[in-house]
Design an enzyme around this catalytic site. Structure first.
Site, PDB file in Angstrom:
ATOM      1  CG  HIS A  17      12.278   4.757   7.614  1.00  0.00           C
ATOM      2  ND1 HIS A  17      13.164   4.016   6.866  1.00  0.00           N
ATOM      3  CD2 HIS A  17      11.055   4.494   7.102  1.00  0.00           C
ATOM      4  CE1 HIS A  17      12.513   3.333   5.940  1.00  0.00           C
ATOM      5  NE2 HIS A  17      11.225   3.612   6.062  1.00  0.00           N
ATOM      6  CE  LYS A  41       7.580  -5.897   1.313  1.00  0.00           C
ATOM      7  NZ  LYS A  41       7.705  -4.539   1.860  1.00  0.00           N
ATOM      8  NE  ARG A  90       7.590   7.322   0.918  1.00  0.00           N
ATOM      9  CZ  ARG A  90       8.066   6.188   0.423  1.00  0.00           C
ATOM     10  NH1 ARG A  90       9.367   5.960   0.407  1.00  0.00           N
ATOM     11  NH2 ARG A  90       7.249   5.286  -0.077  1.00  0.00           N
ATOM     12  CB  SER A 128      14.218   0.839   2.313  1.00  0.00           C
ATOM     13  OG  SER A 128      13.866   1.443   3.522  1.00  0.00           O
TER      14      SER A 128
END
Ligand code: PNS
Length: 164
Positions: A17, A41, A90, A128
């Site tokens: 990030h 979440k 990514r 993460s």
């Protein structure tokens, strides 16, 4: 002034990030990191903790701003008077999710443009979720997140590794 909003959960912010924010700063006048106040979440860090960590990481970088947001991203963009969303791509498997979000945001507001940047290749496997899992199971993630995030992670989730 071109402002790009970089939205995400950032639970917690990884070096991937950080790399993306800095790349964004080469293109835009400001990168506004928008930390999602997740309701569905259940994040490890509270939104205040996540915002605080991102602020500390970029405290010397005046082009980077950090705010929390909730609700629809397009509404946050309007409040911030910009139409640019910055996201990281990514690997190929990111594409489907990112493509869906970009098109949904455009459907909700035709003026919204999503710009994708790719992080350094050696960070392309980083997430993460993996950082938390590896740390929880006793693996060393100290080189994968900024040092202050690592310290916060160790406070939040002691994992038996010797103190550094
Ligand atoms: O880091 P994440 O969890 O991949 O980030 C996802 C995020 C925050 C970009 C996305 O969930 C989002 O924009 N949430 C806000 C609610 C919203 O606008 N949903 C519709 C977007 S398609």
């Amino acid at each position: 002034m071109r402002i790009a909003v970089y939205p995400g959960s950032f639970d917690p912010m990884t070096n991937g990030h950080v790399d993306l924010v800095r790349r964004g700063c080469h293109i835009f006048d400001r990168v506004l990191v928008a930390v999602l106040c997740n309701t569905e979440k259940s994040p490890l860090f509270t939104v205040e903790e996540r915002v605080g960590m991102v602020q500390s990481v970029f405290r010397r970088e005046s082009r980077v701003q950090v705010k929390a947001f909730s609700g629809l991203l397009i509404n946050f963009l309007k409040t911030e008077k910009t139409n640019i969303v910055l996201r990281g791509l990514r690997v190929v498997s990111d594409f489907e999710y990112e493509f869906q979000m970009a098109l949904m945001n455009r459907r909700l507001d035709p003026d919204v443009e999503t710009v994708f940047l790719t992080p350094k290749e050696e960070l392309s496997y980083l997430s993460s979720r993996l950082v938390k899992e590896v740390h929880r199971l006793g693996g060393d993630v100290s080189g994968l997140v900024p040092p202050l995030v690592y310290r916060s992670l160790r406070k939040k989730l002691p994992n038996g590794l010797p103190k550094s």
